[in-house]
Write an enzyme that holds these catalytic residues in place. Structure first.
Site, PDB file in Angstrom:
ATOM      1  N   HIS A  13       0.844  -1.211   0.000  1.00  0.00           N
ATOM      2  CA  HIS A  13       0.000   0.000   0.000  1.00  0.00           C
ATOM      3  C   HIS A  13       0.881   1.264   0.000  1.00  0.00           C
ATOM      4  CE1 HIS A  13      -0.111  -0.623   4.664  1.00  0.00           C
ATOM      5  NE2 HIS A  13       0.883   0.183   4.356  1.00  0.00           N
ATOM      6  N   HIS A  60      -1.875   4.704   9.628  1.00  0.00           N
ATOM      7  CA  HIS A  60      -0.530   5.229   9.893  1.00  0.00           C
ATOM      8  C   HIS A  60      -0.648   6.537  10.677  1.00  0.00           C
ATOM      9  CE1 HIS A  60      -0.195   2.609   6.329  1.00  0.00           C
ATOM     10  NE2 HIS A  60       1.076   2.459   6.591  1.00  0.00           N
ATOM     11  N   HIS A 194      10.310  -3.797   3.677  1.00  0.00           N
ATOM     12  CA  HIS A 194      10.764  -2.412   3.627  1.00  0.00           C
ATOM     13  C   HIS A 194      11.081  -1.912   5.030  1.00  0.00           C
ATOM     14  CE1 HIS A 194       6.397  -1.739   4.257  1.00  0.00           C
ATOM     15  NE2 HIS A 194       6.526  -0.441   4.345  1.00  0.00           N
ATOM     16  N   GLU A 241       4.249  -5.344   8.456  1.00  0.00           N
ATOM     17  CA  GLU A 241       2.906  -5.128   7.888  1.00  0.00           C
ATOM     18  C   GLU A 241       2.359  -6.392   7.238  1.00  0.00           C
ATOM     19  OE1 GLU A 241       2.896  -0.341   6.820  1.00  0.00           O
ATOM     20  OE2 GLU A 241       3.314  -1.738   5.212  1.00  0.00           O
TER      21      GLU A 241
HETATM   22  C1  DHB Z   1       6.148   3.438   2.118  1.00  0.00           C
HETATM   23  C2  DHB Z   1       5.549   2.195   2.289  1.00  0.00           C
HETATM   24  C3  DHB Z   1       4.530   2.019   3.230  1.00  0.00           C
HETATM   25  O1  DHB Z   1       3.912   0.830   3.472  1.00  0.00           O
HETATM   26  C4  DHB Z   1       4.098   3.096   3.979  1.00  0.00           C
HETATM   27  O2  DHB Z   1       3.080   2.918   4.837  1.00  0.00           O
HETATM   28  C5  DHB Z   1       4.696   4.350   3.816  1.00  0.00           C
HETATM   29  C6  DHB Z   1       5.722   4.508   2.886  1.00  0.00           C
HETATM   30  C7  DHB Z   1       7.216   3.642   1.107  1.00  0.00           C
HETATM   31  O3  DHB Z   1       7.665   2.679   0.472  1.00  0.00           O
HETATM   32  O4  DHB Z   1       7.637   4.792   0.887  1.00  0.00           O
HETATM   33 FE    FE Z   2       2.522   1.040   5.378  1.00  0.00          FE
END
Ligand code: DHB
Ligand code: FE
Length: 280
Positions: A13, A60, A194, A241
């Site tokens: 997302h 978030h 990530h 996540e």
């Molecule tokens: C990014 C990915 C995420 O899941 C998020 O909540 C905020 C930023 C990103 O890759 O920049």
């Molecule tokens: Fe996220």
């Protein structure tokens, strides 16, 4: 009768994907390969025509500040506006809720001993709006009703993958007991690997992501037992996540079929993945 769970989608997302859609970057060399890879998901959704999408995502700090952090929350309102995450709300439609079904789910889940927080009103942030854009593109109204289901993965301690998987199973029991006949798609969002902060910011681990998809599909019971430390170590601090994909998996048949998957790097800071499962 029962709600008919026609499919489950796991998808990242990433907010930058929402911005790329909103600013029509489809042909931009950075984005074009990603948009090619999500096209089959759009075609699948157009075919599946769900009446309701249950979107499992983490807020978030948009609807819930650090003042109140529900571990699991379900939106029972009739409308969810896109959240202002600092640059004004995205120019996407508000999501129409399904209060009757959402209240049924809340009642069933809570009596099934999942202590959901009941949310009458909340804006929905990129966690929910980006997956809707990924699977639907840019309609003037979302073609389905939306029930947001939030999981806290922002503030330690997040629920375990197994708890999320069991919540998905309870969600399915609730859908099976619904007296309507709506077609439902469950979206588990977030991930894949990530890390947005700290020394390992920028971490991406595609091998982990592929292994996660494989095991999540074939042996969800084993994937459910993967602990937080493993997610953090191998998929980065935000890779956690992915436990939200386990809610989706729990709502699907054990023998659900994988009909599509893609991985794509780069999209912003995240290893982007999408998978579609179908029940028979
Ligand atoms: C990014 C990915 C995420 O899941 C998020 O909540 C905020 C930023 C990103 O890759 O920049
Ligand atoms: Fe996220």
């Amino acid at each position: 009768m029962a709600a008919h769970v026609v499919g489950g989608i796991g998808t990242s997302h990433v907010p930058a994907v929402g911005a790329a859609i909103d600013h029509h970057k489809h042909d931009d060399p950075y984005w074009a390969p990603f948009f090619d890879k999500i096209q089959p998901a759009r075609e699948w959704m157009a075919e599946a025509q769900p009446d309701v999408c249950i979107v499992v995502f983490n807020d978030h700090a948009s609807a819930f500040s650090l003042d109140v952090i529900p571990t699991f929350a379900i939106g029972v309102g009739d409308c969810f506006e896109p959240a202002d995450e600092g640059y004004g709300p995205r120019d996407v439609p508000a999501a129409e809720g399904h209060p009757e079904l959402a209240w049924h789910l809340a009642e069933s889940l809570i009596l099934d001993e999942f202590d959901m927080t009941i949310v009458n009103q909340m804006p929905i942030d990129h966690g929910a709006t980006v997956p809707l854009s990924v699977v639907y593109g840019e309609p003037s109204a979302w073609p389905c009703k939306v029930i947001p289901l939030c999981v806290n993965v922002i503030q330690y301690p997040a629920p375990t993958g197994n708890r999320c998987y069991q919540l998905g199973k309870a969600l399915r029991r609730a859908l099976d007991a619904w007296p309507g006949d709506e077609r439902v798609v469950v979206l588990g969002t977030g991930g894949m690997s990530h890390q947005l902060q700290g020394e390992r910011a920028g971490l991406i681990n595609v091998d982990f992501d592929i292994a996660f998809m494989d095991q999540m599909v074939r042996d969800p019971e084993a994937q459910a037992l993967v602990g937080h430390t493993e997610y953090l170590r191998d998929a980065g601090s935000e890779g956690i996540e992915l436990v939200m994909w386990m809610v989706m998996r729990g709502a699907m048949d054990t023998k659900a079929r994988e009909v599509y998957r893609m991985n794509h790097v780069p999209t912003s800071n995240t290893s982007n993945g999408l998978i579609i499962l179908e029940n028979d």
